[in-house]
Design an enzyme around this catalytic site. Structure first.
Site, PDB file in Angstrom:
ATOM      1  N   CYS A 155     -53.956  57.408   3.412  1.00 46.90           N
ATOM      2  CA  CYS A 155     -53.831  56.136   2.713  1.00 46.90           C
ATOM      3  C   CYS A 155     -54.311  56.460   1.253  1.00 46.90           C
ATOM      4  O   CYS A 155     -53.766  55.635   0.214  1.00 46.90           O
ATOM      5  CB  CYS A 155     -55.351  55.303   3.420  1.00 46.90           C
ATOM      6  SG  CYS A 155     -56.766  56.477   3.817  1.00 46.90           S
TER       7      CYS A 155
HETATM    8  N1  NAP Z   1     -58.150  54.924   9.297  1.00 41.19           N
HETATM    9  C1  NAP Z   1     -57.352  54.963   8.142  1.00 41.19           C
HETATM   10  O1  NAP Z   1     -57.468  54.262   7.216  1.00 41.19           O
HETATM   11  C2  NAP Z   1     -56.167  56.016   8.020  1.00 41.19           C
HETATM   12  C3  NAP Z   1     -55.123  55.881   7.322  1.00 41.19           C
HETATM   13  C4  NAP Z   1     -53.981  56.631   7.270  1.00 41.19           C
HETATM   14  C5  NAP Z   1     -54.052  57.822   8.024  1.00 41.19           C
HETATM   15  N2  NAP Z   1     -55.055  58.014   9.127  1.00 41.19           N
HETATM   16  C6  NAP Z   1     -54.986  58.931  10.053  1.00 41.19           C
HETATM   17  O2  NAP Z   1     -54.875  58.592  11.220  1.00 41.19           O
HETATM   18  C7  NAP Z   1     -55.167  59.452  12.230  1.00 41.19           C
HETATM   19  C8  NAP Z   1     -56.090  58.657  13.171  1.00 41.19           C
HETATM   20  O3  NAP Z   1     -57.244  57.867  12.331  1.00 41.19           O
HETATM   21  P1  NAP Z   1     -57.917  56.688  12.738  1.00 41.19           P
HETATM   22  O4  NAP Z   1     -58.626  56.180  11.567  1.00 41.19           O
HETATM   23  O5  NAP Z   1     -57.114  55.937  13.771  1.00 41.19           O
HETATM   24  O6  NAP Z   1     -58.958  57.595  13.686  1.00 41.19           O
HETATM   25  P2  NAP Z   1     -59.709  57.233  14.885  1.00 41.19           P
HETATM   26  O7  NAP Z   1     -60.032  55.711  14.891  1.00 41.19           O
HETATM   27  O8  NAP Z   1     -60.832  58.152  15.263  1.00 41.19           O
HETATM   28  O9  NAP Z   1     -58.692  57.286  16.177  1.00 41.19           O
HETATM   29  C9  NAP Z   1     -58.369  58.528  16.417  1.00 41.19           C
HETATM   30  C10 NAP Z   1     -58.025  58.511  18.145  1.00 41.19           C
HETATM   31  O10 NAP Z   1     -57.753  59.810  18.368  1.00 41.19           O
HETATM   32  C11 NAP Z   1     -58.157  60.156  19.869  1.00 41.19           C
HETATM   33  N3  NAP Z   1     -58.651  61.478  19.801  1.00 41.19           N
HETATM   34  C12 NAP Z   1     -59.959  61.673  19.147  1.00 41.19           C
HETATM   35  N4  NAP Z   1     -60.050  62.998  19.107  1.00 41.19           N
HETATM   36  C13 NAP Z   1     -59.213  63.817  19.940  1.00 41.19           C
HETATM   37  C14 NAP Z   1     -58.666  65.103  20.427  1.00 41.19           C
HETATM   38  N5  NAP Z   1     -59.371  66.121  20.050  1.00 41.19           N
HETATM   39  N6  NAP Z   1     -57.454  65.044  20.992  1.00 41.19           N
HETATM   40  C15 NAP Z   1     -56.722  63.921  20.925  1.00 41.19           C
HETATM   41  N7  NAP Z   1     -57.040  62.941  20.674  1.00 41.19           N
HETATM   42  C16 NAP Z   1     -58.059  62.481  19.956  1.00 41.19           C
HETATM   43  C17 NAP Z   1     -59.168  58.925  20.177  1.00 41.19           C
HETATM   44  O11 NAP Z   1     -58.525  58.246  21.091  1.00 41.19           O
HETATM   45  P3  NAP Z   1     -58.727  58.517  22.658  1.00 41.19           P
HETATM   46  O12 NAP Z   1     -60.260  58.622  22.737  1.00 41.19           O
HETATM   47  O13 NAP Z   1     -58.373  57.301  23.209  1.00 41.19           O
HETATM   48  O14 NAP Z   1     -58.179  59.435  23.008  1.00 41.19           O
HETATM   49  C18 NAP Z   1     -59.384  58.478  18.962  1.00 41.19           C
HETATM   50  O15 NAP Z   1     -59.833  57.140  19.013  1.00 41.19           O
HETATM   51  C19 NAP Z   1     -56.156  60.388  11.416  1.00 41.19           C
HETATM   52  O16 NAP Z   1     -55.395  61.824  11.194  1.00 41.19           O
HETATM   53  C20 NAP Z   1     -56.469  59.886  10.039  1.00 41.19           C
HETATM   54  O17 NAP Z   1     -56.623  60.640   9.177  1.00 41.19           O
HETATM   55  C21 NAP Z   1     -56.177  57.059   9.158  1.00 41.19           C
END
Ligand code: NAP
Length: 316
Positions: A123
């Site tokens: 982002c």
């Molecule tokens: N938030 C932002 O603004 C944003 C923007 C661009 C990119 N990103 C990227 O997108 C990715 C996800 O971000 P997010 O903000 O959506 O994070 P998040 O809300 O923490 O969601 C990540 C999900 O991944 C799963 N997870 C967690 N630990 C895991 C593990 N060890 N192995 C497999 N699955 C796992 C969990 O779902 P379950 O418990 O259902 O498995 C968790 O809900 C990250 O790499 C982040 O850097 C985020």
């Protein structure tokens, strides 16, 4: 496009259990994906996608990864910035950095590739790179300081003590002062635009008490003096053909893009200091994440680039 499966770890529940606003879709989250998929979107912590992607590729599935596992070209950047050795460094060169405004042709070329990985940008990185790409491309980027602000949804949904309401509300703080991970992709992509290795980028992120949005304020020393007319021309030539980018005449606010896939940018020459100031705003969850991933998917699959993304910003 048909959504045929949603996966989370150890899950078997209707989507409204974790995302009540999506309950009317009737979708369920399970702990496995069905077979016969065309594409998978991954939104996982760093390191988790790299372990899953090879299997998906073997099944002929196109992968749109929202995490960082395939964004960096140099395998040595993974232990340096993310503290893991990349398990498949051979795939890094095959992945396309999924910023359609800069890599549209590469995304189209994925259609004929046996390895289809879209590495969707971070982002902060999207805001910074789109803010500075026209200057980099013109060989005008010399020294740059990026002062960036993000809302708390940038940190994901997981509960963390320093993300509690009482910690974040009515407060602003800088973090990542030793080098935020997005610096790696910002320097990589601006260097590609410039066709040369650039001076290291100074990047300082701040957490501010809002839900969504990123503002990147980029303070630039140019390689030669430039006036406002030339700067305006540069940005309009770069972005007037881009459906999701608006070059605006006044400093934009994050509220101007909330809930939409739009990126707004304003570039200004400070005649007194000689610096160029570029201000870019986006919604970190849309143009900074899910929207951009869909935009890249559309390009790879030959759909209109704006399919599913025509939502206007929300106001107030
Ligand atoms: N938030 C932002 O603004 C944003 C923007 C661009 C990119 N990103 C990227 O997108 C990715 C996800 O971000 P997010 O903000 O959506 O994070 P998040 O809300 O923490 O969601 C990540 C999900 O991944 C799963 N997870 C967690 N630990 C895991 C593990 N060890 N192995 C497999 N699955 C796992 C969990 O779902 P379950 O418990 O259902 O498995 C968790 O809900 C990250 O790499 C982040 O850097 C985020």
């Amino acid at each position: 496009v048909e959504i045929v499966g949603l996966q989370g770890r150890d899950r078997d529940e209707p989507i409204e259990a974790s995302h009540p606003h999506l309950g009317s879709t009737g979708l369920r989250i399970g702990d496995a994906l069905p077979a016969g998929l065309d594409a998978v979107f991954l939104g996982l912590p760093h390191g988790a996608a790299a372990a899953l992607v090879p299997d998906l590729l073997d099944q002929g599935v196109a992968v749109i990864d929202l995490g960082p596992d395939f964004r960096l070209r140099d395998p040595a950047d993974y232990p340096r910035w993310y503290r893991f050795e990349h398990p498949r460094p051979d795939l890094l060169e095959r992945a396309v950095y999924g910023l359609p405004e800069l890599h549209g042709d590469d995304l189209v070329a994925l259609r004929d590739s046996d390895v289809r990985i879209v590495a969707s940008p971070g982002c902060y990185a999207t805001a910074s790179i789109l803010s500075l790409a026209p200057l980099a491309h013109a060989g005008l980027l010399d020294d740059v300081v990026i002062d960036a602000k993000s809302g708390v949804s940038g940190a994901g949904r997981e509960s963390k003590p320093d993300m509690h309401f009482a910690e974040v509300n009515e407060s602003v703080k800088a973090y990542g002062v030793d080098g935020h991970r997005h610096v790696a992709e910002i320097e990589q992509e601006l260097g590609l635009q410039a066709g040369a290795r650039l001076a290291p980028v100074d990047f300082l992120p701040h957490l501010i008490p809002m839900t969504r949005g990123i503002l990147a304020a980029c303070h630039v020393r140019t390689t030669r003096p430039i006036d406002q007319e030339e700067l305006d021309k540069l940005y309009h030539e770069a972005y007037d053909g881009e459906g999701f980018v608006d070059v605006v005449a006044a400093p934009p606010a994050t509220k101007h893009v909330t809930g939409s896939n739009r990126f707004k940018v304003h570039a200004h020459v400070d005649a007194r200091t000689g610096r160029v100031l570029v201000l870019g705003v986006l919604d970190n969850l849309v143009k900074g994440a899910a929207g951009q991933a869909i935009q890249a998917f559309n390009v790879v699959f030959g759909l209109p680039e704006s399919s599913g993304l025509e939502q206007l910003p929300l106001a107030p």
